[in-house]
Design an enzyme around this catalytic site. Structure first.
Site, mmCIF file in Angstrom:
data_model
loop_
_atom_site.group_PDB
_atom_site.id
_atom_site.type_symbol
_atom_site.label_atom_id
_atom_site.label_comp_id
_atom_site.label_asym_id
_atom_site.label_seq_id
_atom_site.Cartn_x
_atom_site.Cartn_y
_atom_site.Cartn_z
ATOM 1 N N HIS A 166 -1.323 0.407 5.659
ATOM 2 C CA HIS A 166 -1.970 1.470 6.449
ATOM 3 C C HIS A 166 -1.045 2.658 6.732
ATOM 4 O O HIS A 166 -0.790 3.012 7.870
ATOM 5 C CB HIS A 166 -2.504 0.902 7.767
ATOM 6 C CG HIS A 166 -3.509 -0.174 7.605
ATOM 7 N ND1 HIS A 166 -4.115 -0.805 8.667
ATOM 8 C CD2 HIS A 166 -4.042 -0.758 6.490
ATOM 9 C CE1 HIS A 166 -4.959 -1.720 8.220
ATOM 10 N NE2 HIS A 166 -4.922 -1.710 6.892
ATOM 11 N N GLU A 168 -15.431 4.557 8.886
ATOM 12 C CA GLU A 168 -16.001 5.642 9.690
ATOM 13 C C GLU A 168 -15.778 7.010 9.060
ATOM 14 O O GLU A 168 -14.784 7.233 8.367
ATOM 15 C CB GLU A 168 -15.351 5.663 11.083
ATOM 16 C CG GLU A 168 -15.585 4.423 11.914
ATOM 17 C CD GLU A 168 -14.892 4.469 13.265
ATOM 18 O OE1 GLU A 168 -15.124 3.544 14.065
ATOM 19 O OE2 GLU A 168 -14.131 5.439 13.543
ATOM 20 N N TYR A 225 -10.867 -10.034 9.903
ATOM 21 C CA TYR A 225 -10.956 -10.585 8.547
ATOM 22 C C TYR A 225 -11.001 -12.108 8.542
ATOM 23 O O TYR A 225 -11.752 -12.720 7.785
ATOM 24 C CB TYR A 225 -9.752 -10.130 7.708
ATOM 25 C CG TYR A 225 -9.861 -8.725 7.177
ATOM 26 C CD1 TYR A 225 -10.804 -8.404 6.197
ATOM 27 C CD2 TYR A 225 -9.019 -7.724 7.635
ATOM 28 C CE1 TYR A 225 -10.897 -7.114 5.701
ATOM 29 C CE2 TYR A 225 -9.106 -6.425 7.141
ATOM 30 C CZ TYR A 225 -10.042 -6.125 6.181
ATOM 31 O OH TYR A 225 -10.141 -4.858 5.698
ATOM 32 N N TYR A 248 -10.345 8.121 19.234
ATOM 33 C CA TYR A 248 -11.365 7.647 18.305
ATOM 34 C C TYR A 248 -11.525 6.129 18.315
ATOM 35 O O TYR A 248 -12.211 5.570 17.463
ATOM 36 C CB TYR A 248 -11.095 8.233 16.912
ATOM 37 C CG TYR A 248 -11.422 9.712 16.943
ATOM 38 C CD1 TYR A 248 -12.682 10.170 16.630
ATOM 39 C CD2 TYR A 248 -10.490 10.627 17.436
ATOM 40 C CE1 TYR A 248 -13.017 11.508 16.753
ATOM 41 C CE2 TYR A 248 -10.804 11.968 17.561
ATOM 42 C CZ TYR A 248 -12.076 12.402 17.230
ATOM 43 O OH TYR A 248 -12.416 13.723 17.374
ATOM 44 N N GLN A 300 0.816 -1.213 0.000
ATOM 45 C CA GLN A 300 0.000 0.000 0.000
ATOM 46 C C GLN A 300 0.854 1.269 0.000
ATOM 47 O O GLN A 300 0.339 2.368 0.168
ATOM 48 C CB GLN A 300 -0.918 -0.006 1.219
ATOM 49 C CG GLN A 300 -1.935 -1.139 1.196
ATOM 50 C CD GLN A 300 -2.770 -1.235 2.469
ATOM 51 O OE1 GLN A 300 -2.591 -0.469 3.403
ATOM 52 N NE2 GLN A 300 -3.682 -2.193 2.484
#
Length: 343
Positions: A123, A215, A236, A225, A61
């Site tokens: 991420h 979200e 997963y 949060y 990523q």
């Protein structure tokens, strides 16, 4: 019946992670997967390469992530770029400041590098918001769930810096032992959308949940949060719920998505050009391949899913100088949403 139409304005096989307009028909685009920066002229259908010397990791990523202009860009040609940086055999999310010349980035200066670097290609985040004298930068948890609840690392956080990369003295954890002073909020998983709404004066993010639990959050100073102790998602592999939906001391999202949509970008549309969009959140979706139009008047949340038959991964969003909404589609191109003129 059809008040809006979708127009392809540029064709490219790149994965455009971020784009912004420098003129009515000129934009800068980052290609995530090959670390290229392009100056695109929509009038002449031309794409010019902007050279740079950043050592960008490109596995998984990783890649070029976001670009934003300095508030005085017209005077100083300064831009801010976030990317996945190589640190030996490890990687991290970094923020640089640079000058945008006609065909290259010059004076590239690193302002921030997320601590610590880790051996993970997941991420990274990351979006940049510049508001007033401050930069906000979202950083993912790097695929390590124990990071976001610890203030001793930058992962799973939104950080806040001055425009020169120094730490504002009024950041919430300045001077607190075992807490990094750049942190503005924490408990995030992988926030890939970040937007400051000048009408409400509020900062919003959208972030990827696991299996379910994406979200939209209203970001406030020093707040938690929840990830991973509070989540609407599941593991997963096992399908087991992760954390609890509501945990004391953590913030509830304004909106959560089950199943996940895999949000790629976020903005609030405040213009008259597209009346049905005005005052609403617009979020792209990579997994369910659509645009989300969301109206939040707490406690009610209304959601419309647009372009559901489009069947493309919609990633980056931008508002043009013409006040139309532009979006990038992975390996296809850039499209514009515009109102149909009634003759």
């Amino acid at each position: 019946q059809n008040k809006y139409k979708i127009v392809k304005v540029f064709e490219t096989d790149q994965v455009i992670s971020s784009m912004l307009f420098l003129g009515e028909r000129r934009l800068i685009a980052l290609s995530r997967s090959d670390a290229k920066i392009f100056d695109i002229n929509l009038s002449f259908n031309q794409m010019k390469l902007i050279e740079h010397a950043m050592d960008v990791d490109l596995v998984g990523q990783a890649g070029l992530l976001d670009i934003q202009l300095h508030p005085s860009f017209s005077q100083n040609n300064t831009v801010y770029i976030s990317y996945s940086k190589k640190v030996g055999a490890e990687q991290t999310t970094a923020l640089v400041r640079a000058n945008l010349a006609s065909d290259r980035l010059t004076n590239v200066t690193e302002l921030f590098s997320a601590y610590p670097s880790v051996n993970s290609r997941f991420h990274y985040g990351s979006r940049i918001v510049i508001h007033g004298a401050h930069i906000y930068l979202s950083i993912g948890d790097r695929g390590q769930m124990n990071n976001p609840q610890k203030l001793s690392n930058h992962h799973g956080k939104i950080i806040r810096l001055n425009l020169d990369g120094t730490v504002p003295g009024d950041n919430p954890f300045v001077g607190q032992q075992n807490a990094l002073p750049e942190i503005w909020s924490y408990g995030h998983r992988n926030p890939q959308g970040l937007f400051y709404d000048p009408v409400t004066g509020k900062l919003y993010s959208n972030e990827h949940g696991p299996r379910g639990g994406d979200e939209i959050n209203l970001i406030k100073k020093g707040l938690n949060y929840g990830w991973p102790i509070a989540s609407y998602g599941r593991d997963y592999q096992t399908g087991e719920k992760i954390g609890q939906e509501k945990v004391a001391g953590t913030e509830q999202p304004l909106k959560y998505f089950v199943p996940s949509i895999a949000p790629g970008s976020l903005l609030v549309y405040n213009h008259d050009q597209l009346p049905d969009f005005k005052g609403k959140f617009v979020s792209s979706a990579l997994a369910l391949k659509h645009l989300n139009l969301i109206s939040i008047n707490e406690p009610s949340v209304c959601e419309d899913r647009l372009l559901t038959s489009f069947n493309y991964r919609i990633r980056s969003l931008a508002i043009g100088l013409d006040k139309n909404i532009y979006f990038s589609v992975d390996k296809v191109g850039i499209f514009r949403i515009e109102k149909v003129k009634n003759d």
